[in-house]
Design an enzyme around this catalytic site. Structure first.
Site, PDB file in Angstrom:
ATOM      1  CB  SER A 129      18.468  -4.682 -12.700  1.00 10.60           C
ATOM      2  OG  SER A 129      18.751  -5.857 -12.021  1.00 10.60           O
ATOM      3  CE  LYS A 183      15.381  -2.972 -11.278  1.00 12.61           C
ATOM      4  NZ  LYS A 183      15.426  -2.768 -10.028  1.00 12.61           N
ATOM      5  CG  HIS A 186      14.122  -7.040 -13.279  1.00 14.48           C
ATOM      6  ND1 HIS A 186      14.527  -6.863 -12.025  1.00 14.48           N
ATOM      7  CD2 HIS A 186      15.190  -7.612 -14.047  1.00 14.48           C
ATOM      8  CE1 HIS A 186      15.680  -7.518 -11.922  1.00 14.48           C
ATOM      9  NE2 HIS A 186      16.228  -7.791 -12.957  1.00 14.48           N
ATOM     10  CG  ASN A 187      12.665  -5.009  -8.923  1.00 10.21           C
ATOM     11  OD1 ASN A 187      13.618  -5.139  -9.771  1.00 10.21           O
ATOM     12  ND2 ASN A 187      12.836  -4.258  -7.916  1.00 10.21           N
ATOM     13  CD  GLU A 190      15.215  -8.617  -7.488  1.00  7.44           C
ATOM     14  OE1 GLU A 190      15.812  -7.837  -8.486  1.00  7.44           O
ATOM     15  OE2 GLU A 190      14.938  -8.041  -6.225  1.00  7.44           O
TER      16      GLU A 190
HETATM   17  C1  6PG Z   1      17.910  -4.927  -8.995  1.00  8.14           C
HETATM   18  C2  6PG Z   1      17.198  -5.167  -7.521  1.00  8.14           C
HETATM   19  C3  6PG Z   1      17.198  -3.839  -6.732  1.00  8.14           C
HETATM   20  C4  6PG Z   1      16.025  -3.936  -5.776  1.00  8.14           C
HETATM   21  C5  6PG Z   1      16.423  -4.885  -4.711  1.00  8.14           C
HETATM   22  C6  6PG Z   1      15.417  -4.797  -3.422  1.00  8.14           C
HETATM   23  O1  6PG Z   1      17.344  -5.089  -9.920  1.00  8.14           O
HETATM   24  O2  6PG Z   1      19.216  -4.643  -8.780  1.00  8.14           O
HETATM   25  O3  6PG Z   1      15.895  -5.472  -8.129  1.00  8.14           O
HETATM   26  O4  6PG Z   1      16.691  -2.837  -7.654  1.00  8.14           O
HETATM   27  O5  6PG Z   1      15.935  -2.648  -5.265  1.00  8.14           O
HETATM   28  O6  6PG Z   1      16.333  -6.084  -5.038  1.00  8.14           O
HETATM   29  O7  6PG Z   1      14.157  -5.135  -3.664  1.00  8.14           O
HETATM   30  P1  6PG Z   1      13.260  -5.419  -2.216  1.00  8.14           P
HETATM   31  O8  6PG Z   1      14.004  -4.802  -0.978  1.00  8.14           O
HETATM   32  O9  6PG Z   1      12.077  -5.098  -2.552  1.00  8.14           O
HETATM   33  O10 6PG Z   1      13.479  -7.076  -2.194  1.00  8.14           O
END
Ligand code: 6PG
Length: 472
Positions: A129, A183, A186-187, A190
């Site tokens: 990430s 991960k 984590h997302n 996010e």
């Molecule tokens: C990171 C992000 C990354 C992720 C994008 C796209 O931790 O650097 O999580 O890995 O791929 O943020 O996510 P979406 O297109 O699903 O919003």
């Protein structure tokens, strides 16, 4: 030429930056890309003058690496990962290690670890990430697989990772697909935080009548507080401050209101539902993206479905840092972390991942997209009680909840009366109100289930399983 320490497959932006990161940390590298023209372009461009060589094909690539080989794949998740594994396997030797640094679905990683370990190769599913900048300057890394495989890459990843006050932002996560699972979660967090901040923006814009610069100032203030200081708040300020070079208007207002997604948020929610973890704030953020994509339907519905007129309510003022709105932002962000950590705890038990919760909080403190000052508090909470059932009942977080809940309720109520959707904020309010209620109304649900389907119920006043003939 001496053999390289590290190999990289896939020269996309992330791949390029990760190999430059490895090289700058003293790991001579070799790169391979499906199209050799891309490799040449890289070697004569950003890779020029570095200790990086190119390979024309996979056999050439493998032959240029010291053993055991450490190979990072940065290719699209899904079929392309399997294709690369299949193509490179004939050239690998016992002990060689493949690392999948993409956003792979964790079940795929479980399968790949089992398959490759059975052939005496190592396989690490590693969440990475931090976006392009993080990849170059130090990402947060979440590697899962066998401990022996991790040990073989530890010296490499500890140097490549972001560094915070208590060490590098990488640790051995656990067996199988645990790295990619962490991960994924984590997302999910996010997604939650992005939507929460978007809801705050919508309220300030539509109820408060504020412009981009005024809102950016509020985000800048929030970013100076312990509770909200984070990378996502920081970039929200930047996004809101940025003007369209064509006419000087707020650029964000020119952007189509349809949010894309690549799958990890969905996987978080699906896993949570399957494992019985409650993640309503994260789910609301996912659904927010789904609703946003229904643009044409929303345009048709707007004149048909009449809501209340927008009316102002007390969200605070820029002078007090929009205090009630800040309460709402803080609690919803805390709920996103709490729900994500809860899902990790449940998944750890279900898959025997043996996840170390304080370590996960530690490696998210730097490099990654959800890095935030709050993670120090999360780390402390799980250090104090590694089995903590829910972050929100840790004393520091509980004090925050008790102090800020009236502000969150005020904002959700005001938004409801103004007809403005705040899915993450309202889900968070319901989540907290449900979680702090010792007796919920599901006794009536149980009664109905027993009434129509003889599903039986338990009683609060005596032990046993009961059934009543309700309709007699
Ligand atoms: C990171 C992000 C990354 C992720 C994008 C796209 O931790 O650097 O999580 O890995 O791929 O943020 O996510 P979406 O297109 O699903 O919003």
């Amino acid at each position: 030429m001496s053999k390289a320490h590290f190999g990289l497959i896939g020269l996309g932006v992330m791949g390029e930056n990760l190999v430059l990161n490895a090289e700058s940390n003293g790991f001579s590298s070799v790169v391979y890309n499906r199209t050799y023209a891309k490799t040449e372009e890289f070697l004569s461009g950003r890779g020029a003058g570095k200790n990086i060589q190119g390979a024309t094909d996979l056999q050439d690539f493998v032959s240029k690496l010291e053993r055991p080989r450490r190979i990072l794949m940065m290719v699209k998740a899904g079929g392309p990962v399997d294709a690369v594994i299949q193509q490179i396997s004939p050239f690998l030797e016992e002990g060689d290690l493949l690392i999948d640094g993409g956003n792979s679905e964790y079940h795929d990683t479980e399968r790949r670890v089992a398959e490759l370990e059975s052939k005496s190769f190592g396989f690490i599913g590693m969440g990475v990430s931090g976006g392009a900048k993080g990849a170059l300057e130090g990402p947060s890394m979440m590697p899962g697989g066998t401990k022996a495989s991790y040990d073989a890459i530890e010296s490499l990843v500890r140097k490549m990772a972001a560094q915070v006050e208590d060490g590098p932002c990488v640790t051995y996560i656990g067996p199988g697909g645990s790295g990619h699972f962490v991960k994924t979660v984590h997302n999910g967090i996010e997604y939650g935080i992005e939507q929460i901040l978007a809801e705050g923006y919508d309220l300030m814009k539509r109820v408060g009548g504020m412009n981009g610069t005024q809102m950016a100032d509020v985000f800048a203030h929030w970013n100076s507080t312990e509770e909200l200081s984070s990378y996502l708040v920081e970039i929200t300020e930047v996004c809101l401050r940025t003007k369209d070079p064509d006419d000087g208007a707020d650029l964000v207002e020119k952007i189509q209101d349809k949010a894309g997604q690549k799958g990890t948020g969905l996987w978080t929610v699906v896993s949570a539902l399957q494992m019985g973890a409650s993640v309503p704030t994260i789910y609301a953020s996912l659904n927010g993206r789904v609703m946003s994509s229904m643009k044409e339907q929303r345009i048709k519905a707007e004149p048909i479905l009449k809501g209340p007129a927008i009316k102002s309510f007390d969200m605070g003022t820029p002078a007090d840092g929009m205090a009630p709105l800040m309460d709402a932002m803080v609690l919803a962000c805390m709920a996103s972390y709490a729900q994500g950590m809860e899902l990790l705890r449940i998944a750890s038990a279900e898959h025997n991942y043996n996840l170390n919760m304080p370590s996960i909080a530690q490696i998210w403190k730097g490099g990654c997209i959800i890095r935030a000052r709050l993670l120090k508090r999360i780390q402390d909470a799980f250090n104090a009680d590694p089995q903590l059932a829910n972050l929100l009942i840790d004393p520091w977080f509980a004090e925050q909840v008790n102090r800020r809940l009236p502000g969150l309720a005020k904002v959700v109520a005001g938004a409801a009366e103004a007809g403005i959707p705040v899915p993450c904020l309202s889900s968070t309010l319901d989540y907290i109100n449900s979680y702090r209620t010792a007796r919920l109304p599901q006794n009536l649900v149980q009664a109905m289930r027993d009434c129509f389907g003889s599903h039986t119920y338990e009683r609060v006043d005596k032990d046993g399983i009961f059934h009543t003939e309700w309709l007699n």
